[in-house]
Design an enzyme around this catalytic site. Structure first.
Site, PDB file in Angstrom:
ATOM      1  N   LYS A   1      29.757 -47.535 -60.927  1.00 24.39           N
ATOM      2  CA  LYS A   1      29.464 -46.142 -61.295  1.00 24.39           C
ATOM      3  C   LYS A   1      30.406 -45.238 -60.512  1.00 24.39           C
ATOM      4  CE  LYS A   1      25.866 -42.586 -61.428  1.00 24.39           C
ATOM      5  NZ  LYS A   1      26.567 -41.586 -60.606  1.00 24.39           N
TER       6      LYS A   1
ATOM      7  N   ASP B   1      39.707 -50.634 -48.789  1.00 29.48           N
ATOM      8  CA  ASP B   1      41.084 -50.151 -48.939  1.00 29.48           C
ATOM      9  C   ASP B   1      41.761 -49.928 -47.598  1.00 29.48           C
ATOM     10  OD1 ASP B   1      40.894 -50.263 -51.647  1.00 29.48           O
ATOM     11  OD2 ASP B   1      40.908 -48.099 -51.997  1.00 29.48           O
TER      12      ASP B   1
ATOM     13  N   SER C   1      27.638 -46.054 -56.974  1.00 26.85           N
ATOM     14  CA  SER C   1      27.968 -44.677 -56.613  1.00 26.85           C
ATOM     15  C   SER C   1      28.400 -44.552 -55.148  1.00 26.85           C
ATOM     16  CB  SER C   1      26.762 -43.781 -56.929  1.00 26.85           C
ATOM     17  OG  SER C   1      27.047 -42.424 -56.744  1.00 26.85           O
TER      18      SER C   1
END
Length: 541
Positions: free
Chosen positions: A318, A304, A293
């Site tokens: 998740k 990224d 999460s």
């Protein structure tokens, strides 16, 4: 086709689309109304005709839980009486004395671990002290939860314990004023060498980002030149706190995560809103199969943006957003309302969250079922389940015996027994469990009932049962007896064989009992081979 015909076709298409959407909504509403009527009629008929008294509360709760479980594992109903547990989950706070207890049904409550600075600590409760009564109510016969509930209460109120002190054997009454106990999500922050700062973060409750910020700046004052954020085993929490932590290290206005549900209005972008405190320092983020999460939001965003090197094992996968919605009679429902996406567009939600490895991690996903995305510098990353680390660092494998000693509570029980017999231990940096101490542990462990079979022996036992079921055991009796004899190992011999695996767990438990939780983490870092391998990797920083 002239312009007039094009307009007519477009209008007809729009009308058809509107009609289909309206019909779909009407159909959904009709089905909902139909099933509501069916449900109500069944309950009424059961209440009227069932042979015994109908346990309404129990069967309705089971029905609600089963309905929600059929959607996803994270959409759950929280009745009014469980709201305190929800608040504990969101804020990591409760009213109480601040101690972990040990409880067997026919024994008194035993103080296991008092928290540093807690009322339990301030009033002199130590590991091994027995709570004979709580506000005059005997603790023998109580379950663990009953005992814990009686110890908790509104901050500022008083609870009276009848205590048998472990060191002296004296029995006395202690009136302890409860406080607001906050369990910190940043469990440890410190320098692990001359230039490497380290923060262990275990949750994402309210204001953890401010704590990370404060600890990071303090580490810089101590000479930190490179930084490790350890999110291993961190199951997540508030998305806003994850966004705030990322904002500490990337330019203001950077996209951290976006969420998208089944409506256009559900699409949202979450960007950093403050200037970073450091946008240049090399960062490692440690993750594993227990990182989920909000942990994956941080790892995915920093990966990224090429702002950190992600190391460890693939995360849990998740990628669902939960929102809290009120229900009738002061209940609440934690409902999945959207999926979240990293800045490159990846959704980290596992393709099939119902099928996972034994440790809960995402199983192997072939590249043919995943899609490629690009980081800010053009590196390829993939979706399909969890965050795949930039550097895969193997996790140490422990024997079945060690899991049995830890999960079966044998080491925990030994720590309490040891604390009863020893007033102190050396300071954590100087503390090492000696050979003489290990002999003491063996004597204790031999008195405990636990499954000490090796993994090979458990497989043998399973194979033997299968052969007996197939009627082949008798024909293979000599071979089976020879194999059983080869695999046979008594408890003491097996414990001695696994000494190097067992000692770190004992040291951690004892350090925690005498010098609190932070000392236990220092011991854990002493033996953290995965972290050591990560720091030694040429791709580390």
């Amino acid at each position: 086709m002239n312009r007039r015909n094009v307009i007519i076709i477009a209008m007809v298409s729009a009308m058809c689309l509107f009609s289909l959407t309206r019909l779909s909504a009407q159909s959904q509403s009709f089905k909902l109304g139909q099933w509501t009527e069916i449900h109500n009629s069944i309950i009424k008929e059961l209440n009227r005709s069932y042979v015994d008294t109908l346990p309404i509360d129990r069967i309705m709760r089971v029905a609600v839980d089963a309905m929600l479980e059929n959607l996803d594992p994270y959409t759950v109903y929280i009745p009014e009486e469980e709201n305190e547990d929800l608040q504990m989950m969101m804020s990591n706070t409760y009213g109480g004395i601040g101690a972990i207890i040990h409880k067997k049904k026919d024994e008194n409550v035993v103080i296991n671990e008092p928290y540093a600075g807690s009322p339990a600590h301030k009033y002199g409760l130590v590991c091994g002290d027995e709570i004979i009564a709580i506000d005059g109510f005997p603790t023998k016969g109580l379950e663990t939860k009953e005992s814990s509930d009686r110890m908790k209460g509104k901050p500022g109120t008083t609870v009276v314990f009848t205590v048998k002190k472990v060191r002296t054997g004296d029995t006395l009454d202690l009136a302890i004023v409860r406080e607001r106990i906050h369990l910190p999500d940043v469990e440890y922050a410190g320098m692990i060498d001359d230039t490497t700062g380290y923060i262990l973060q275990t949750g994402f409750t309210e204001n953890v980002s401010a704590d990370v910020r404060e600890k990071f700046l303090d580490l810089k004052k101590q000479g930190m030149k490179r930084f490790v954020l350890d999110l291993r085993g961190n199951g997540g929490g508030l998305m806003s706190e994850a966004v705030n932590i990322v904002s500490l290290f990337v330019p203001k206005g950077s996209l951290v995560v976006s969420s998208k549900g089944n409506t256009q209005e559900s699409y949202r972008e979450y960007r950093t809103e403050s200037e970073p405190i450091d946008s240049q320092m090399p960062i490692i983020v440690m993750i594993d199969s227990g990182s989920a999460s909000a942990s994956e939001i941080i790892a995915g965003a920093l990966q990224d943006m090429d702002r950190a090197t992600i190391m460890g094992k693939r995360s849990y996968g998740k990628g669902l957003v939960q929102s809290i919605r009120p229900t009738a009679y002061n209940g609440q429902i934690k409902v999945t309302t959207a999926k979240y996406y990293t800045p490159s567009g990846r959704c980290v939600q596992a393709i099939d969250y119902s099928n996972r490895n034994e440790d809960g991690s995402v199983g192997h996903i072939p590249d043919s079922l995943t899609r490629e995305f690009r980081t800010a510098s053009g590196r390829i990353v993939r979706d399909g389940g969890g965050i795949t680390p930039d550097v895969d660092v193997p996790v140490k494998n422990y024997s079945r015996l060690v899991y049995s000693l830890v999960l079966g509570g044998v080491i925990d029980q030994y720590a309490i027994d040891y604390a009863r017999r020893h007033d102190s231990i050396p300071a954590v940096d100087d503390f090492h469990f000696s050979d003489e101490d290990f002999e003491d542990f063996i004597r204790f462990a031999k008195t405990q009932d636990f499954d000490y079979r090796s993994s090979a022996r458990t497989l043998y036992d399973q194979m033997k049962r299968e052969l007996e079921s197939d009627g082949l055991a008798e024909t293979m009796k000599p071979e089976l007896e020879a194999m059983e004899k080869a695999l046979e190992m008594d408890k003491e011999r097996f414990i001695r064989l696994k000494k190097d695996e067992i000692v770190p767990f004992i040291e951690e438990e004892l350090a925690t009992r005498y010098w609190f939780q932070e000392a236990g983490i220092k011991i854990r870092l002493r033996y953290d081979d995965q972290l050591k391998q990560a720091l030694a990797s040429p791709m580390a920083f």
